[in-house]
Design an enzyme around this catalytic site. Structure first.
Site, PDB file in Angstrom:
ATOM      1  N   ASP A  47       0.797  -1.317  -0.045  1.00  0.00           N
ATOM      2  CA  ASP A  47      -0.025  -0.053   0.000  1.00  0.00           C
ATOM      3  C   ASP A  47       0.893   1.204  -0.091  1.00  0.00           C
ATOM      4  OD1 ASP A  47       1.040  -0.022   2.687  1.00  0.00           O
ATOM      5  OD2 ASP A  47      -0.886  -0.080   3.528  1.00  0.00           O
ATOM      6  N   GLY A  48       2.005   1.184  -0.064  1.00  0.00           N
ATOM      7  CA  GLY A  48       2.961   2.033  -0.225  1.00  0.00           C
ATOM      8  C   GLY A  48       3.706   2.680   1.140  1.00  0.00           C
ATOM      9  N   GLU A  49       3.011   2.180   2.311  1.00  0.00           N
ATOM     10  CA  GLU A  49       3.904   2.610   3.647  1.00  0.00           C
ATOM     11  C   GLU A  49       5.006   2.288   4.011  1.00  0.00           C
ATOM     12  OE1 GLU A  49       0.464   1.633   6.328  1.00  0.00           O
ATOM     13  OE2 GLU A  49      -0.857   3.147   5.536  1.00  0.00           O
ATOM     14  N   GLN A 104       9.894  29.191   6.664  1.00  0.00           N
ATOM     15  CA  GLN A 104       8.582  29.759   7.066  1.00  0.00           C
ATOM     16  C   GLN A 104       8.588  29.535   8.718  1.00  0.00           C
ATOM     17  OE1 GLN A 104       5.794  30.840   5.297  1.00  0.00           O
ATOM     18  NE2 GLN A 104       4.417  30.977   7.239  1.00  0.00           N
ATOM     19  N   HIS A 136      18.309  28.348   8.401  1.00  0.00           N
ATOM     20  CA  HIS A 136      17.931  29.770   7.726  1.00  0.00           C
ATOM     21  C   HIS A 136      18.224  30.627   8.737  1.00  0.00           C
ATOM     22  CE1 HIS A 136      16.619  32.620   4.939  1.00  0.00           C
ATOM     23  NE2 HIS A 136      15.561  33.040   5.933  1.00  0.00           N
ATOM     24  N   ASP A 173      22.244  39.257   0.468  1.00  0.00           N
ATOM     25  CA  ASP A 173      21.551  40.136   1.331  1.00  0.00           C
ATOM     26  C   ASP A 173      22.248  40.455   2.783  1.00  0.00           C
ATOM     27  OD1 ASP A 173      20.598  37.820   2.826  1.00  0.00           O
ATOM     28  OD2 ASP A 173      18.750  37.526   1.715  1.00  0.00           O
ATOM     29  N   LYS A 196      19.020  43.162  -1.117  1.00  0.00           N
ATOM     30  CA  LYS A 196      17.830  42.542  -1.866  1.00  0.00           C
ATOM     31  C   LYS A 196      16.516  42.945  -1.389  1.00  0.00           C
ATOM     32  CE  LYS A 196      16.790  38.105  -1.060  1.00  0.00           C
ATOM     33  NZ  LYS A 196      17.070  36.483  -0.863  1.00  0.00           N
ATOM     34  N   ARG A 198      12.564  41.291  -1.823  1.00  0.00           N
ATOM     35  CA  ARG A 198      11.952  40.130  -2.402  1.00  0.00           C
ATOM     36  C   ARG A 198      10.630  40.628  -3.015  1.00  0.00           C
ATOM     37  NH1 ARG A 198      12.000  35.052  -3.577  1.00  0.00           N
ATOM     38  NH2 ARG A 198      13.999  34.714  -2.212  1.00  0.00           N
ATOM     39  N   ASP A 222      25.155  31.905  -0.509  1.00  0.00           N
ATOM     40  CA  ASP A 222      23.824  31.893   0.270  1.00  0.00           C
ATOM     41  C   ASP A 222      23.650  30.841   1.212  1.00  0.00           C
ATOM     42  OD1 ASP A 222      21.774  33.345   1.193  1.00  0.00           O
ATOM     43  OD2 ASP A 222      20.693  33.375  -0.792  1.00  0.00           O
TER      44      ASP A 222
HETATM   45  C1  R5P Z   1      16.652  34.116   1.932  1.00  0.00           C
HETATM   46  O1  R5P Z   1      16.639  34.799   2.770  1.00  0.00           O
HETATM   47  C2  R5P Z   1      17.499  32.933   1.843  1.00  0.00           C
HETATM   48  O2  R5P Z   1      18.626  33.002   2.474  1.00  0.00           O
HETATM   49  C3  R5P Z   1      17.875  32.697   0.364  1.00  0.00           C
HETATM   50  O3  R5P Z   1      18.419  33.941  -0.387  1.00  0.00           O
HETATM   51  C4  R5P Z   1      16.567  32.505  -0.413  1.00  0.00           C
HETATM   52  O4  R5P Z   1      15.853  31.289  -0.144  1.00  0.00           O
HETATM   53  C5  R5P Z   1      16.980  31.929  -1.750  1.00  0.00           C
HETATM   54  O5  R5P Z   1      15.644  31.888  -2.590  1.00  0.00           O
HETATM   55  P1  R5P Z   1      15.610  31.904  -4.298  1.00  0.00           P
HETATM   56  O6  R5P Z   1      16.698  30.923  -4.744  1.00  0.00           O
HETATM   57  O7  R5P Z   1      14.221  31.218  -4.556  1.00  0.00           O
HETATM   58  O8  R5P Z   1      15.828  33.353  -4.509  1.00  0.00           O
END
Ligand code: R5P
Length: 300
Positions: A47-49, A104, A136, A173, A196, A198, A222
Site C-alpha cells: 500500500d506504499g507505507e 517559514q 536559515h 542580502d 535585496k 523580495r 548564500d
Molecule cells: C533568503 O533569505 C535565503 O537566504 C535565500 O536567499 C533564498 O531562500 C533564496 O531563494 P531563491 O533561490 O528562490 O531566490
C-alpha cells in the site's frame, strides 16, 4: 512480518544509522564521529507505507542521518527514529543536513501555519536532540523541544574555493553577511553584501553594488538556492557592473523550478553546493559540519 530478532548487540557509545538513501553521508558522519555506521533495513508495503528496522540492538546514543526533503522523507524519518528507540537506544539524535521548511519560521500573515514549528515539534516527539547544518535562522531551532546543534559548512565551502583566486565574497542580502564574512576570512579576501528586496516567491530586486567589481572574481554565497531568483539576479547585476567571473555557492542547493539552468543562463561560471541536498551541483561534503552539529547537540 518476521518477529524482530536483533542480529548483533552494539555495545558502543554512539552509532550512526541511515536509510539507504543517505548511506554515503551517514558513513562519512560516522567516520567523523568515530562511530559505527549501520544501515537501516527499509521497505515499502504494497500500500506504499514505509517500514524501517535496525537489525542490531543498540545501547547508548544513536544518531539518525536522514533527510527532511522531499516531504515523504519526513514520514520515513519519524518511522526510522522510532525504530532506533525500539532497538534500545537510550538517546536518539536526529541529524538532518537540511532543515526543510526553515524559512517559514513565523506567521508572516494572520492565520498562516508556522511550518518550521509544526515540523520541529513533530520531530521533537520522536528525537531527543536535533542537529543540522546552516539553518536559515538560528532562532528557528527554538521550536525543537530538546537540545539542538547547528554548524556551518563555511569552512568546507571556503576550502573548495581556495585555489580560485577569489577577489571578493558577497552575500546576496544582509542576512547572509556573516556567512560571507566567514568564508572571506578563510580565503583572505574582503566581503560585502548586496541589498535585496523580495517582490514575490520567484522574483527579487537587487540594488546595484556600489563597490568596484571590475574584472574581479566574485564569489556569491548564500544559505539556500531555491528558485535561483536571488543568485541569478545577483549574477546579472555583477556581470553588468563589470565583474570578470561570478561563482556561486550555497550550503543547500534546492534548485527548484529549473534553477540550475536559470543560474547558468544568468552567466554564473561555477555553481556549487554541499550534499546536504543531493543534486548534480553537490560537490562539497556536508558531513564534517553535520558531525560538528551532532557534537554540539550532544553537549547541549
Ligand atoms: C533568503 O533569505 C535565503 O537566504 C535565500 O536567499 C533564498 O531562500 C533564496 O531563494 P531563491 O533561490 O528562490 O531566490
Amino acid at each position: 512480518m518476521d518477529e524482530f530478532k536483533p542480529a548483533t548487540s552494539l555495545r558502543v557509545v554512539m552509532i550512526v544509522a541511515t536509510a539507504p538513501a543517505r548511506t554515503g553521508l551517514g558513513e562519512k558522519v560516522g567516520h567523523e564521529l568515530e562511530a559505527r555506521h549501520v544501515e537501516l533495513t527499509t521497505q515499502r508495503f504494497p500500500d506504499g507505507e514505509y517500514h524501517a528496522r535496525l537489525e542490531a540492538a543498540v545501547d547508548g546514543t544513536a544518531v539518525l542521518v536522514s533527510d527532511l526533503r522531499p516531504d515523504a522523507r519526513i514520514v520515513e524519518t519519524l518511522v526510522a527514529l522510532d525504530a532506533l528507540h525500539e532497538a534500545g537506544a537510550d538517546e536518539v539524535i536526529l541529524a538532518a543536513p537540511y532543515l526543510a521548511y526553515g524559512r517559514q519560521d513565523q506567521a508572516f500573515e494572520a492565520g498562516e501555519g508556522v511550518s518550521a514549528r509544526a515540523l520541529l515539534k513533530a520531530l521533537g516527539a520522536n528525537a531527543d536532540a536535533f542537529a543540522t547544518v546552516d539553518p536559515h535562522t538560528m532562532s528557528v531551532l527554538e521550536h525543537f523541544p530538546g537540545p539542538t546543534g547547528a554548524a556551518t559548512a563555511a569552512p568546507e565551502i571556503a576550502q573548495r574555493f581556495a585555489g580560485e583566486d577569489v577577489d571578493v565574497v558577497l552575500a546576496p542580502d544582509e542576512g547572509a553577511r556573516q556567512r560571507a564574512s566567514d568564508v572571506a576570512q578563510r580565503l583572505g579576501c574582503p566581503h560585502d553584501h548586496l541589498e535585496k528586496r523580495r517582490k514575490s516567491a520567484r522574483e527579487v530586486e537587487i540594488q546595484p553594488h556600489d563597490a568596484d567589481v571590475g574584472d574581479s572574481t566574485v564569489l556569491v554565497i548564500d544559505d539556500i538556492v531555491a528558485t535561483g531568483g536571488t543568485m541569478a539576479t545577483a549574477t546579472r547585476q555583477l556581470l553588468e557592473a563589470g565583474a570578470g567571473r561570478v561563482m556561486l555557492a550555497a550550503t543547500h542547493g534546492v534548485f527548484a523550478d529549473g534553477a540550475l539552468k536559470r543560474l547558468r543562463d544568468a552567466g554564473a561560471a561555477t555553481i556549487l553546493a554541499t550534499d546536504a541536498i543531493e543534486t548534480e551541483a553537490a560537490k562539497i561534503s556536508a558531513a564534517p559540519a553535520l558531525a560538528r552539529a551532532v557534537q554540539q547537540a550532544r553537549s547541549g
